[in-house]
Design a protein around this motif. Structure first.
Motif, PDB file in Angstrom:
ATOM      1  N   GLY A   1     -17.244   3.761  42.515  1.00 33.20           N
ATOM      2  CA  GLY A   1     -15.795   3.903  42.570  1.00 33.20           C
ATOM      3  C   GLY A   1     -15.348   5.183  43.243  1.00 33.20           C
ATOM      4  O   GLY A   1     -16.014   5.685  44.141  1.00 33.20           O
ATOM      5  N   THR A   2     -14.243   5.726  42.727  1.00 37.39           N
ATOM      6  CA  THR A   2     -13.585   6.852  43.398  1.00 37.39           C
ATOM      7  C   THR A   2     -13.681   8.164  42.628  1.00 37.39           C
ATOM      8  O   THR A   2     -13.085   9.153  43.042  1.00 37.39           O
ATOM      9  N   GLY A   3     -14.346   8.190  41.506  1.00 35.86           N
ATOM     10  CA  GLY A   3     -14.486   9.435  40.759  1.00 35.86           C
ATOM     11  C   GLY A   3     -13.553   9.553  39.571  1.00 35.86           C
ATOM     12  O   GLY A   3     -13.302  10.642  39.062  1.00 35.86           O
ATOM     13  N   GLU A   4     -13.033   8.436  39.107  1.00 37.57           N
ATOM     14  CA  GLU A   4     -12.112   8.439  37.963  1.00 37.57           C
ATOM     15  C   GLU A   4     -12.932   8.443  36.668  1.00 37.57           C
ATOM     16  O   GLU A   4     -13.818   7.625  36.492  1.00 37.57           O
ATOM     17  N   ILE A   5     -12.630   9.382  35.779  1.00 37.87           N
ATOM     18  CA  ILE A   5     -13.325   9.451  34.487  1.00 37.87           C
ATOM     19  C   ILE A   5     -12.302   9.257  33.384  1.00 37.87           C
ATOM     20  O   ILE A   5     -11.350  10.029  33.268  1.00 37.87           O
TER      21      ILE A   5
ATOM     22  N   LYS B   1      -7.918   7.468  28.280  1.00 34.39           N
ATOM     23  CA  LYS B   1      -7.109   8.589  28.777  1.00 34.39           C
ATOM     24  C   LYS B   1      -7.886   9.278  29.888  1.00 34.39           C
ATOM     25  O   LYS B   1      -9.116   9.262  29.881  1.00 34.39           O
ATOM     26  N   GLU B   2      -7.165   9.902  30.807  1.00 37.31           N
ATOM     27  CA  GLU B   2      -7.815  10.737  31.825  1.00 37.31           C
ATOM     28  C   GLU B   2      -8.559  11.860  31.091  1.00 37.31           C
ATOM     29  O   GLU B   2      -8.011  12.460  30.163  1.00 37.31           O
ATOM     30  N   TYR B   3      -9.803  12.156  31.498  1.00 31.97           N
ATOM     31  CA  TYR B   3     -10.608  13.125  30.736  1.00 31.97           C
ATOM     32  C   TYR B   3      -9.990  14.526  30.702  1.00 31.97           C
ATOM     33  O   TYR B   3     -10.189  15.261  29.744  1.00 31.97           O
ATOM     34  N   LYS B   4      -9.197  14.871  31.714  1.00 32.41           N
ATOM     35  CA  LYS B   4      -8.554  16.190  31.715  1.00 32.41           C
ATOM     36  C   LYS B   4      -7.425  16.257  30.693  1.00 32.41           C
ATOM     37  O   LYS B   4      -7.068  17.338  30.236  1.00 32.41           O
ATOM     38  N   ASN B   5      -6.876  15.108  30.318  1.00 29.10           N
ATOM     39  CA  ASN B   5      -5.878  15.073  29.248  1.00 29.10           C
ATOM     40  C   ASN B   5      -6.549  15.015  27.879  1.00 29.10           C
ATOM     41  O   ASN B   5      -6.030  15.550  26.904  1.00 29.10           O
ATOM     42  N   TYR B   6      -7.691  14.342  27.805  1.00 26.75           N
ATOM     43  CA  TYR B   6      -8.413  14.204  26.534  1.00 26.75           C
ATOM     44  C   TYR B   6      -9.039  15.540  26.130  1.00 26.75           C
ATOM     45  O   TYR B   6      -8.935  15.964  24.990  1.00 26.75           O
TER      46      TYR B   6
ATOM     47  N   LEU C   1     -19.401  13.627  42.532  1.00 29.54           N
ATOM     48  CA  LEU C   1     -18.169  13.657  41.734  1.00 29.54           C
ATOM     49  C   LEU C   1     -17.197  12.538  42.084  1.00 29.54           C
ATOM     50  O   LEU C   1     -16.447  12.082  41.233  1.00 29.54           O
ATOM     51  N   ASP C   2     -17.193  12.091  43.362  1.00 26.47           N
ATOM     52  CA  ASP C   2     -16.214  11.084  43.772  1.00 26.47           C
ATOM     53  C   ASP C   2     -16.851   9.739  44.131  1.00 26.47           C
ATOM     54  O   ASP C   2     -16.288   8.967  44.882  1.00 26.47           O
ATOM     55  N   GLN C   3     -18.016   9.458  43.572  1.00 26.64           N
ATOM     56  CA  GLN C   3     -18.710   8.210  43.905  1.00 26.64           C
ATOM     57  C   GLN C   3     -18.715   7.180  42.784  1.00 26.64           C
ATOM     58  O   GLN C   3     -18.968   6.011  43.021  1.00 26.64           O
ATOM     59  N   TYR C   4     -18.461   7.625  41.543  1.00 32.36           N
ATOM     60  CA  TYR C   4     -18.565   6.711  40.403  1.00 32.36           C
ATOM     61  C   TYR C   4     -17.312   6.762  39.541  1.00 32.36           C
ATOM     62  O   TYR C   4     -16.750   7.828  39.312  1.00 32.36           O
ATOM     63  N   ASP C   5     -16.897   5.586  39.068  1.00 32.14           N
ATOM     64  CA  ASP C   5     -15.858   5.505  38.044  1.00 32.14           C
ATOM     65  C   ASP C   5     -16.570   5.421  36.699  1.00 32.14           C
ATOM     66  O   ASP C   5     -17.501   4.627  36.536  1.00 32.14           O
ATOM     67  N   ILE C   6     -16.113   6.226  35.754  1.00 26.85           N
ATOM     68  CA  ILE C   6     -16.763   6.279  34.455  1.00 26.85           C
ATOM     69  C   ILE C   6     -15.739   5.987  33.373  1.00 26.85           C
ATOM     70  O   ILE C   6     -14.659   6.570  33.351  1.00 26.85           O
ATOM     71  N   ASN C   7     -16.100   5.063  32.496  1.00 28.87           N
ATOM     72  CA  ASN C   7     -15.255   4.733  31.352  1.00 28.87           C
ATOM     73  C   ASN C   7     -16.061   5.046  30.100  1.00 28.87           C
ATOM     74  O   ASN C   7     -17.197   4.600  29.972  1.00 28.87           O
ATOM     75  N   VAL C   8     -15.485   5.829  29.191  1.00 31.00           N
ATOM     76  CA  VAL C   8     -16.224   6.287  28.015  1.00 31.00           C
ATOM     77  C   VAL C   8     -15.469   5.927  26.749  1.00 31.00           C
ATOM     78  O   VAL C   8     -14.258   6.124  26.667  1.00 31.00           O
ATOM     79  N   ASN C   9     -16.193   5.389  25.766  1.00 37.75           N
ATOM     80  CA  ASN C   9     -15.658   5.245  24.413  1.00 37.75           C
ATOM     81  C   ASN C   9     -16.426   6.240  23.557  1.00 37.75           C
ATOM     82  O   ASN C   9     -17.648   6.178  23.493  1.00 37.75           O
ATOM     83  N   VAL C  10     -15.706   7.155  22.929  1.00 39.70           N
ATOM     84  CA  VAL C  10     -16.377   8.170  22.114  1.00 39.70           C
ATOM     85  C   VAL C  10     -15.706   8.248  20.759  1.00 39.70           C
ATOM     86  O   VAL C  10     -14.490   8.103  20.637  1.00 39.70           O
ATOM     87  N   GLN C  11     -16.522   8.423  19.714  1.00 38.64           N
ATOM     88  CA  GLN C  11     -15.957   8.573  18.375  1.00 38.64           C
ATOM     89  C   GLN C  11     -16.839   9.493  17.547  1.00 38.64           C
ATOM     90  O   GLN C  11     -18.011   9.679  17.856  1.00 38.64           O
TER      91      GLN C  11
END
Length: 129
Positions: free
Chosen positions: A23-27, A32-37, A57-67
Protein backbone atom coordinates in the motif's frame (compact mmCIF):
# COMPACT_ATOMS: atom_id res chain seq x y z
CA UNK A 1 -4.94 -9.03 -4.77
CA UNK A 2 -2.16 -10.33 -2.55
CA UNK A 3 -3.26 -12.01 0.67
CA UNK A 4 -2.54 -9.91 3.76
CA UNK A 5 0.23 -11.11 6.05
CA UNK A 6 -0.52 -11.10 9.74
CA UNK A 7 1.42 -11.59 12.95
CA UNK A 8 1.03 -11.19 16.68
CA UNK A 9 3.21 -9.08 18.94
CA UNK A 10 3.12 -9.16 22.73
CA UNK A 11 4.66 -7.06 25.50
CA UNK A 12 3.69 -7.16 29.20
CA UNK A 13 -0.13 -7.44 29.08
CA UNK A 14 -0.52 -5.94 25.60
CA UNK A 15 -1.41 -8.09 22.58
CA UNK A 16 -1.26 -6.64 19.05
CA UNK A 17 -2.66 -8.35 15.96
CA UNK A 18 -0.97 -6.87 12.89
CA UNK A 19 -2.35 -7.13 9.33
CA UNK A 20 0.08 -6.03 6.60
CA UNK A 21 -0.77 -5.30 2.95
CA UNK A 22 1.02 -3.63 0.03
CA UNK A 23 0.00 0.00 0.00
CA UNK A 24 0.91 3.61 0.62
CA UNK A 25 2.26 3.61 4.18
CA UNK A 26 -0.96 4.08 6.15
CA UNK A 27 -0.78 2.71 9.71
CA UNK A 28 -4.05 2.33 11.64
CA UNK A 29 -4.27 1.26 15.27
CA UNK A 30 -7.76 0.27 16.48
CA UNK A 31 -9.26 2.11 13.44
CA UNK A 32 -7.42 5.37 14.27
CA UNK A 33 -4.39 6.92 12.60
CA UNK A 34 -1.40 5.80 14.71
CA UNK A 35 -0.26 9.40 15.26
CA UNK A 36 -3.63 10.12 16.88
CA UNK A 37 -3.61 6.89 18.90
CA UNK A 38 -0.05 7.42 20.19
CA UNK A 39 0.31 11.13 20.95
CA UNK A 40 3.87 10.82 22.27
CA UNK A 41 6.54 11.07 19.56
CA UNK A 42 8.77 8.34 21.00
CA UNK A 43 5.88 5.85 20.88
CA UNK A 44 5.20 6.81 17.24
CA UNK A 45 8.89 6.17 16.53
CA UNK A 46 8.62 2.72 18.16
CA UNK A 47 5.76 1.82 15.80
CA UNK A 48 7.69 3.08 12.73
CA UNK A 49 11.05 1.50 13.67
CA UNK A 50 10.71 -1.86 11.81
CA UNK A 51 9.65 -0.02 8.62
CA UNK A 52 12.46 2.54 8.95
CA UNK A 53 14.97 -0.29 9.44
CA UNK A 54 14.16 -1.85 6.06
CA UNK A 55 13.44 1.58 4.47
CA UNK A 56 9.84 0.72 3.57
CA UNK A 57 7.82 3.43 5.34
CA UNK A 58 5.59 4.08 2.31
CA UNK A 59 5.27 0.57 0.88
CA UNK A 60 2.86 -1.18 3.26
CA UNK A 61 -0.54 -0.45 4.75
CA UNK A 62 -0.77 -1.75 8.29
CA UNK A 63 -3.92 -2.36 10.29
CA UNK A 64 -3.48 -3.19 13.98
CA UNK A 65 -5.88 -4.38 16.67
CA UNK A 66 -4.28 -3.95 20.08
CA UNK A 67 -5.66 -4.48 23.56
CA UNK A 68 -4.41 -4.71 27.12
CA UNK A 69 -1.55 -2.98 28.86
CA UNK A 70 -0.64 0.68 28.62
CA UNK A 71 0.52 2.88 25.74
CA UNK A 72 4.21 1.89 25.96
CA UNK A 73 3.46 -1.85 26.13
CA UNK A 74 1.04 -1.52 23.22
CA UNK A 75 3.55 0.39 21.08
CA UNK A 76 6.23 -2.23 21.71
CA UNK A 77 3.80 -5.06 21.01
CA UNK A 78 2.93 -3.41 17.68
CA UNK A 79 6.65 -3.01 16.90
CA UNK A 80 7.23 -6.76 17.37
CA UNK A 81 4.10 -7.65 15.37
CA UNK A 82 5.12 -5.45 12.42
CA UNK A 83 8.65 -6.91 12.42
CA UNK A 84 7.27 -10.47 12.40
CA UNK A 85 4.81 -9.67 9.61
CA UNK A 86 7.60 -8.12 7.50
CA UNK A 87 9.61 -11.35 7.89
CA UNK A 88 6.63 -13.27 6.49
CA UNK A 89 6.45 -10.91 3.50
CA UNK A 90 10.13 -11.19 2.60
CA UNK A 91 12.67 -13.41 4.37
CA UNK A 92 15.49 -11.07 3.26
CA UNK A 93 14.27 -8.45 5.77
CA UNK A 94 15.09 -10.81 8.64
CA UNK A 95 18.85 -10.10 9.10
CA UNK A 96 18.35 -6.31 9.28
CA UNK A 97 15.42 -6.63 11.71
CA UNK A 98 17.28 -9.17 13.82
CA UNK A 99 20.37 -6.95 14.02
CA UNK A 100 18.21 -4.13 15.42
CA UNK A 101 16.74 -6.57 17.98
CA UNK A 102 13.22 -6.15 16.64
CA UNK A 103 12.40 -9.88 16.49
CA UNK A 104 13.02 -10.50 20.19
CA UNK A 105 10.05 -10.56 22.54
CA UNK A 106 10.77 -8.69 25.76
CA UNK A 107 10.06 -11.31 28.47
CA UNK A 108 9.76 -8.87 31.39
CA UNK A 109 6.33 -8.89 33.02
CA UNK A 110 4.99 -7.65 36.36
CA UNK A 111 5.97 -9.90 39.25
CA UNK A 112 3.01 -11.31 41.16
CA UNK A 113 2.10 -10.20 44.66
CA UNK A 114 3.08 -12.66 47.41
CA UNK A 115 1.06 -13.35 50.56
CA UNK A 116 2.46 -11.77 53.72
CA UNK A 117 3.80 -8.87 51.64
CA UNK A 118 2.36 -5.47 50.72
CA UNK A 119 3.37 -5.86 47.04
CA UNK A 120 5.56 -8.32 45.14
CA UNK A 121 8.62 -7.64 47.32
CA UNK A 122 7.75 -4.75 49.60
CA UNK A 123 7.06 -5.77 53.19
CA UNK A 124 4.65 -4.08 55.56
CA UNK A 125 6.20 -1.30 57.67
CA UNK A 126 8.11 -2.62 60.63
CA UNK A 127 7.19 -1.20 64.04
CA UNK A 128 9.48 -1.90 66.96
CA UNK A 129 6.83 -0.84 69.53
Amino acid sequence: MEKSKNAIGRRKEAVARVYLNKGTGEIKVNDKEYKNYFTLIYLQNQVELPLKTIEALDQYDINVNVQGGGPKGQAEAIKLGIARALCEVNIEFRPALKKQGLLRRDPRVVERKKFGKAKARRSFQFSKR
